[in-house]
Design a protein around this motif. Structure first.
Motif, PDB file in Angstrom:
ATOM      1  N   LEU A 211       0.996  -1.106   0.126  1.00 43.50           N
ATOM      2  CA  LEU A 211       0.187   0.011  -0.048  1.00 43.50           C
ATOM      3  C   LEU A 211       0.857   1.230   0.062  1.00 43.50           C
ATOM      4  N   VAL A 212       2.026   1.090   0.944  1.00 45.10           N
ATOM      5  CA  VAL A 212       2.862   2.375   0.973  1.00 45.10           C
ATOM      6  C   VAL A 212       3.486   2.698  -0.230  1.00 45.10           C
ATOM      7  N   MET A 213       4.131   1.599  -0.870  1.00 46.59           N
ATOM      8  CA  MET A 213       4.776   1.723  -2.121  1.00 46.59           C
ATOM      9  C   MET A 213       3.840   2.109  -3.244  1.00 46.59           C
ATOM     10  N   GLN A 214       2.687   1.890  -3.513  1.00 46.28           N
ATOM     11  CA  GLN A 214       1.810   2.127  -4.429  1.00 46.28           C
ATOM     12  C   GLN A 214       1.403   3.720  -4.295  1.00 46.28           C
ATOM     13  N   ALA A 215       1.140   4.083  -3.135  1.00 46.91           N
ATOM     14  CA  ALA A 215       0.837   5.539  -2.968  1.00 46.91           C
ATOM     15  C   ALA A 215       2.172   6.477  -3.091  1.00 46.91           C
ATOM     16  N   CYS A 216       3.372   5.833  -2.960  1.00 45.29           N
ATOM     17  CA  CYS A 216       4.618   6.752  -3.182  1.00 45.29           C
ATOM     18  C   CYS A 216       4.777   6.812  -4.562  1.00 45.29           C
ATOM     19  N   GLY A 217       4.371   5.608  -5.444  1.00 47.99           N
ATOM     20  CA  GLY A 217       4.367   5.614  -6.927  1.00 47.99           C
ATOM     21  C   GLY A 217       3.465   6.803  -7.395  1.00 47.99           C
ATOM     22  N   GLU A 218       2.289   6.793  -6.907  1.00 46.54           N
ATOM     23  CA  GLU A 218       1.367   7.810  -7.317  1.00 46.54           C
ATOM     24  C   GLU A 218       1.785   9.074  -7.104  1.00 46.54           C
ATOM     25  N   TYR A 219       2.898   9.491  -6.009  1.00 48.27           N
ATOM     26  CA  TYR A 219       3.266  10.949  -5.630  1.00 48.27           C
ATOM     27  C   TYR A 219       4.608  11.062  -6.155  1.00 48.27           C
TER      28      TYR A 219
ATOM     29  N   LYS B 110       4.951  14.308  -8.427  1.00 45.13           N
ATOM     30  CA  LYS B 110       4.808  15.424  -7.652  1.00 45.13           C
ATOM     31  C   LYS B 110       6.127  15.773  -6.783  1.00 45.13           C
ATOM     32  N   PHE B 111       6.610  14.635  -6.048  1.00 47.62           N
ATOM     33  CA  PHE B 111       7.814  14.901  -5.381  1.00 47.62           C
ATOM     34  C   PHE B 111       9.057  15.285  -6.299  1.00 47.62           C
ATOM     35  N   LYS B 112       9.043  14.966  -7.398  1.00 47.59           N
ATOM     36  CA  LYS B 112      10.179  15.276  -8.414  1.00 47.59           C
ATOM     37  C   LYS B 112       9.801  16.939  -8.555  1.00 47.59           C
ATOM     38  N   LYS B 113       8.655  17.191  -8.944  1.00 45.78           N
ATOM     39  CA  LYS B 113       8.309  18.466  -9.179  1.00 45.78           C
ATOM     40  C   LYS B 113       8.600  19.533  -8.232  1.00 45.78           C
ATOM     41  N   ALA B 114       8.355  19.134  -6.808  1.00 48.36           N
ATOM     42  CA  ALA B 114       8.884  19.652  -5.662  1.00 48.36           C
ATOM     43  C   ALA B 114      10.149  19.684  -5.520  1.00 48.36           C
ATOM     44  N   SER B 115      11.161  19.236  -6.102  1.00 49.29           N
ATOM     45  CA  SER B 115      12.504  18.902  -5.880  1.00 49.29           C
ATOM     46  C   SER B 115      12.759  18.251  -4.798  1.00 49.29           C
ATOM     47  N   LEU B 116      11.864  17.118  -4.451  1.00 49.46           N
ATOM     48  CA  LEU B 116      12.126  16.431  -3.115  1.00 49.46           C
ATOM     49  C   LEU B 116      12.668  15.005  -3.435  1.00 49.46           C
ATOM     50  N   ASP B 117      13.475  14.393  -2.623  1.00 53.53           N
ATOM     51  CA  ASP B 117      14.270  13.303  -2.808  1.00 53.53           C
ATOM     52  C   ASP B 117      13.623  12.271  -1.704  1.00 53.53           C
ATOM     53  N   MET B 118      12.767  11.433  -2.260  1.00 53.56           N
ATOM     54  CA  MET B 118      12.082  10.204  -1.504  1.00 53.56           C
ATOM     55  C   MET B 118      12.947   9.224  -1.044  1.00 53.56           C
ATOM     56  N   ARG B 119      12.855   8.842   0.161  1.00 52.61           N
ATOM     57  CA  ARG B 119      13.848   7.621   0.610  1.00 52.61           C
ATOM     58  C   ARG B 119      13.121   6.726   1.357  1.00 52.61           C
ATOM     59  N   ILE B 120      12.797   5.374   0.843  1.00 51.19           N
ATOM     60  CA  ILE B 120      11.958   4.350   1.335  1.00 51.19           C
ATOM     61  C   ILE B 120      12.721   3.451   1.896  1.00 51.19           C
TER      62      ILE B 120
END
Length: 455
Positions: A312-320, A323-333
């Protein structure tokens, strides 16, 4: 002389209006004290008359001296008799005595003590009396050892009986105190429906027990009013939201129709784009209002099922991710286990993740990292999201979960201030916990949901 005294007795205390007997200043003296003073005056007169008057060398001086003493006695006696007559007329000759006042004071004190209103004084006097009587009986037991066996046994039995009776009398108040303490403890735990048998409470603690019950009733009323107010607030928000949703739907539909028209004016096309964006945002806000209202009041269905938290978390992170890239954010899971199954409603868990990820996109510092950790312990599966806030977080963590509260006080960023409140309510409805931690500019949100058990 008898006629004159009778006349004085009839007219004394009479006023011009013929109403209630009028008292003089001398009538303020307590009757028993007044009587004692008159008696002492008579004794003094007798001593002065026989001790001094009859020893004067001149008969004339002795007669004058004795006449003066007798005149004073007559004045004092007449004043005393008339005062007593006035008080008899007012029916207060007994009530105006010092002994009667002391009796009334003792009676009221005993009554108050029995009702528990002067419990400390009553207890002190009782302890003093117990100690005094116990000391006397114990002394009698010691003395009885030297005065014969039967006398000694008698005082021992009397001493034991007195102490046994004292223990019996103190047992009921102690049991009542324990019952009151149990009631107060239940109330402190939030059990406002706890009932206690007030009929079994002893007299010294009856008022105390009544005060505890009054506090309980006040708390129940306050909680009832608060729940009623929250319910009315939720109903108001829901009704207003529904009333807004109907015309908004028409606006969105007409915007869609305008988009299909062959418009040549570039400005008009731009205005339609703005209308579409703002109407979509308003639609999302209304939906958030309705969901927040339902979630906070518990008026929302929960369908518990086996949910893979990692997926569930991985799917939600994939959806966003975009948006994370557009906000210049680096997602670390980071995930310690890919098979973490929780007992939850998948739809509500998805909404919780959406709100947390959306919150990270809106309020994280650009070019920073967002850490998402998936873990579990013996009872719960946990998702933790950490990010650095772009703005100072000068707000208590618990306040961020209130409705319409945002980390951006200037409200320059998009958002309704409902996301974290909805996440907390949905977590609680699923039997989980939602916690927020703030350390400087570091924001940390943790969701704990019970693990799935096959049985």
């Amino acid at each position: 002389m008898i006629s004159a005294f009778t006349y004085l007795a009839c007219v004394t205390g009479r006023n011009r209006e013929g109403k209630e007997t009028e008292l003089l200043y001398v009538d303020r003296i307590y009757t028993d004290v007044h009587t004692f003073l008159v008696f002492m005056a008579a004794v003094a007169s007798w001593m002065l008359t026989f001790g001094v008057g009859f020893h004067l060398s001149s008969v004339t001086a002795a007669v004058i001296y004795v006449s003066m003493i007798l005149s004073i006695d007559v004045f004092i006696g007449l004043s005393y008799m008339l005062s007593m007559i006035r008080q008899i007329k007012r029916r207060q000759i007994v009530k105006n005595s010092l002994l009667f006042k002391i009796y009334i004071a003792l009676k009221n004190f005993i009554k108050l003590s029995y009702n528990g209103k002067v419990f400390k004084a009553w207890t002190l006097l009782l302890l003093l009396a117990y100690g005094l009587v116990n000391g006397i009986l114990f002394s009698a037991v010691i003395q009885g050892r030297h005065e014969g066996f039967f006398r000694f046994v008698f005082f021992v039995i009397l001493w034991l009986a007195f102490n046994g009776f004292s223990i019996y009398l103190s047992a009921k108040p102690l049991i009542s105190l324990a019952q009151i303490m149990a009631t107060a403890k239940e109330i402190s735990k939030g059990n406002l429906d706890y009932t206690s048998d007030t009929a079994a409470i002893s007299a010294p603690f009856s008022d105390f027990a009544g005060d505890i019950l009054n506090i309980q009733d006040g708390l129940k009323e306050a909680v009832s009013e608060a729940v009623k107010g929250e319910r009315m607030k939720a109903d108001l928000i829901t009704n207003v939201s529904h009333d807004l949703k109907t015309p908004l739907t028409s606006i969105i539909n007409y915007v869609d129709l305008l988009k299909k028209e062959d418009l040549k004016n570039e400005n008009a096309i731009g205005y339609i784009g703005i209308l579409e964006e703002k109407s979509s945002r308003l639609k999302q806000l209304i939906e958030d209002l309705i969901e927040a209202s339902k979630a906070s009041s518990g008026n929302i269905p929960i369908s518990v099922e086996k949910v893979n938290l990692h997926e569930l978390v991985m799917q939600a992170c994939g959806e966003y991710e975009e948006k994370f890239k557009k906000a210049s954010l680096d997602m670390r899971i980071d995930s310690s286990d890919k098979n973490i199954f929780i007992s939850a409603d998948g739809k509500h868990m998805w909404r919780i993740m959406e709100n947390l990820l959306s919150n990270a996109v809106k309020y994280s510092m650009p070019s920073s990292r967002v850490y998402i950790n998936i873990d579990k312990d013996d009872s719960c599966g946990t998702v933790t999201i950490k990010n650095i806030s772009a703005l100072p977080l000068n707000i208590p963590p618990e306040q961020l979960t209130e409705r319409f509260v945002r980390g951006d006080p200037s409200r320059t960023t998009e958002g309704s201030g409902l996301g974290l409140s909805i996440a907390q309510s949905l977590s609680s409805l699923q039997g989980g916990k939602f916690r927020i931690y703030i350390d400087g500019d570091l924001f940390k949100a943790a969701v704990e949901i019970p693990l799935w058990h096959e049985n």
